[in-house]
Scaffold this motif. Structure first.
Motif, short mmCIF file in Angstrom:
data_model
loop_
_atom_site.label_atom_id
_atom_site.label_comp_id
_atom_site.label_asym_id
_atom_site.label_seq_id
_atom_site.Cartn_x
_atom_site.Cartn_y
_atom_site.Cartn_z
N ALA A 7 36.98 65.03 62.88
CA ALA A 7 36.21 65.18 64.12
C ALA A 7 37.05 65.73 65.25
N GLN A 8 38.08 64.97 65.67
CA GLN A 8 38.89 65.42 66.81
C GLN A 8 39.55 66.77 66.54
N ALA A 9 40.31 66.85 65.44
CA ALA A 9 41.04 68.09 65.17
C ALA A 9 40.10 69.24 64.86
N GLY A 10 39.02 68.95 64.14
CA GLY A 10 38.07 70.01 63.82
C GLY A 10 37.37 70.56 65.03
N ARG A 11 36.92 69.67 65.92
CA ARG A 11 36.24 70.13 67.14
C ARG A 11 37.20 70.90 68.04
N TRP A 12 38.46 70.43 68.10
CA TRP A 12 39.43 71.17 68.91
C TRP A 12 39.69 72.55 68.32
N ASN A 13 39.86 72.63 67.01
CA ASN A 13 40.17 73.89 66.36
C ASN A 13 39.07 74.93 66.54
N TRP A 14 37.82 74.50 66.35
CA TRP A 14 36.71 75.45 66.40
C TRP A 14 36.18 75.70 67.80
N PHE A 15 36.12 74.65 68.62
CA PHE A 15 35.40 74.77 69.89
C PHE A 15 36.24 74.47 71.13
N LYS A 16 37.52 74.11 70.94
CA LYS A 16 38.38 73.68 72.06
C LYS A 16 37.75 72.51 72.81
N VAL A 17 37.22 71.58 72.03
CA VAL A 17 36.61 70.36 72.56
C VAL A 17 37.23 69.16 71.86
N ALA A 18 37.63 68.16 72.62
CA ALA A 18 38.10 66.89 72.07
C ALA A 18 37.64 65.78 73.01
N THR A 19 37.62 64.56 72.49
CA THR A 19 37.17 63.42 73.28
C THR A 19 38.34 62.51 73.61
N ILE A 20 38.43 62.09 74.86
CA ILE A 20 39.47 61.14 75.25
C ILE A 20 39.19 59.81 74.57
N PRO A 21 40.18 59.25 73.86
CA PRO A 21 40.02 57.91 73.29
C PRO A 21 40.39 56.86 74.34
N GLY A 22 40.30 55.61 73.98
CA GLY A 22 40.64 54.55 74.93
C GLY A 22 42.12 54.35 75.10
N THR A 23 42.93 55.00 74.27
CA THR A 23 44.37 54.77 74.28
C THR A 23 45.11 56.04 73.86
N ASN A 24 46.41 56.09 74.19
CA ASN A 24 47.28 57.19 73.78
C ASN A 24 46.79 58.54 74.29
#
Length: 422
Positions: free
Chosen positions: A197-214
């Motif tokens: 999810a995170q890496a795939g969305r970033w790779n294709w759409f330059k979209v990622a979601t902030i998690p609660g940590t790190n």
């Protein structure tokens, strides 16, 4: 009518499975390429910014010591590091333990929340720290986290080298994955979420979601946004939308790694995940109703993804299961046919393949035991999520209709002795 509902539900399930397959391909591409920039980015790490690390802590005596030991070992100039434990109305020894570390390390300090931010949730605690700090970059960790030595360094590195990134998101791993059957499922879920999810969305759409940590974010962005939304149970997802609406994107940079403790009992898992689901439902409803006010339409795609996940997809699964079960006892004239049965079987095989490939990215995770857990996961853990989302949606609708106040659930921790560290 029953046939139309059944095949519509099956179509929704397959649409989600195919989309996740697409994300998995993007996640694998990101896995193969993300390290290429590190050598180049290292050259621009001469003039380092000051960093404030926020650690919200409410009754965390079981884990806070281990967390602060990891913080004390971070690879970052200590004169530019301000680690803040936010003791939020704790009734145990959290404050005393944290103060002991503060006396030994001048870059660690403890602050106490005060009204109106005291004892009402993570967002309020973070807002308290925002008001009592001045670091140019803010990094957030939960109190059960043990970041690896280079974690903050890599988060800051990403922000310094990517001017379009408003926030930098790292990778998190499960420290107690071997403890119970539940933590094994959570470990698999966690890896899949990041790489599929995170890496795939970033790779294709330059979209990622902030998690609660790190994650790390520029202070000027948090100040411009006015801090965290105290009404949001999923404050991380809510913050994500507002960061994108300012014109920035959020980058997934898995070189920054932290290890975190996950629920070891079903009761704790249920309460934690209910908060997550309700929080994401709140975010979807909040921002979809503000569709025309959002300046940056890229994030609309992600909002629809969450809408599909927490509403359409789960309703599709629920409807198909209910129709199938009812048809066993009462003839609905449901024309399932061989094609539908084949599609069901293929859906299961596709699920297994996607999860297995995601696990193979982590060198130690694609084991025989984990493969057996993948097979069980489809019929157990995944079905638990369906019930949980239904329950969460009921609670969220009830809250809106009755005008109830949001109540924050603080995840119960387990003794450090139970946690097998990294």
């Amino acid at each position: 009518m029953a046939n139309i509902l059944f095949y519509s539900a099956l179509s929704l399930i397959w649409l989600m499975l195919l989309y996740h397959m697409f994300l998995m391909q993007g996640g694998y591409r990101h896995f193969k390429t993300y390290e290429r920039v590190i050598t180049k980015w290292e050259r621009k790490m001469d003039h380092l910014p000051t960093v404030s690390v926020f650690i919200p802590a409410h009754n965390e005596e079981m884990v806070i010591s281990q967390t602060l030991k990891a913080m004390a070992c971070l690879h970052y100039p200590k004169d530019k590091l301000d680690i803040i434990v936010i003791n939020d109305n704790s009734s145990d020894q959290t404050g005393e333990i944290a103060q002991g570390f503060a006396e030994k390390h001048p870059f660690i300090r403890v602050i106490e929340t005060s009204p109106p931010n005291r004892g009402i949730g993570k967002s309020s605690a973070l807002n308290e720290a925002l008001a009592q700090s001045d670091g140019e970059i803010i990094v957030v960790y939960d109190a059960d986290n043990t970041p690896e030595r280079m974690a903050v360094w890599h988060l800051v590195m990403g922000l310094l080298n990517d001017p379009l990134a408003g926030a930098m998101v790292g990778k998190f791993r499960v420290s107690n994955a071997e403890r119970t059957w539940l933590t094994r499922f959570i470990n698999i879920e966690t890896i899949c979420f990041q790489w599929m999810a995170q890496a795939g969305r970033w790779n294709w759409f330059k979209v990622a979601t902030i998690p609660g940590t790190n994650f790390a974010i520029h202070r000027h962005i948090m100040e411009q946004l006015g801090g965290w939304d105290v009404k949001a149970l999923a404050e991380d997802t809510e913050l994500t939308v507002r960061v994108y609406d300012l014109g920035y994107y959020i980058r997934f940079f898995p070189a920054a790694i932290t290890w975190e403790q996950e629920p070891e009992t079903l009761g704790v898992w249920w309460k934690q995940r209910t908060r997550w689901a309700r929080g994401n439902q709140y975010v979807v409803i909040k921002f979809l109703t503000q569709f025309f006010k959002l300046k940056r339409k890229r994030i609309i795609f992600d909002l629809f993804y969450f809408f599909f996940t927490y509403f359409l997809f789960f309703f599709g699964v629920i409807i198909s299961n209910m129709l199938f079960v009812v048809n066993l006892f009462y003839d609905l004239h449901l024309q399932i046919g061989n094609v539908a049965l084949i599609l069901w079987g293929l859906a299961f095989l596709l699920f297994v393949a996607e999860v297995a490939i995601a696990l193979s990215i982590e060198r130690t995770e694609m084991t025989r035991k984990n493969f057996l857990y993948i097979l069980l996961m489809y019929f157990t853990y995944s079905q638990m999520w369906i019930l949980l989302v239904m329950y969460s949606l009921f609670l969220e609708i009830k809250r809106v209709l009755l005008g109830q106040e949001v109540t924050w659930y603080k995840t119960e921790r387990f003794s450090e002795k139970k946690v097998e560290g990294n």
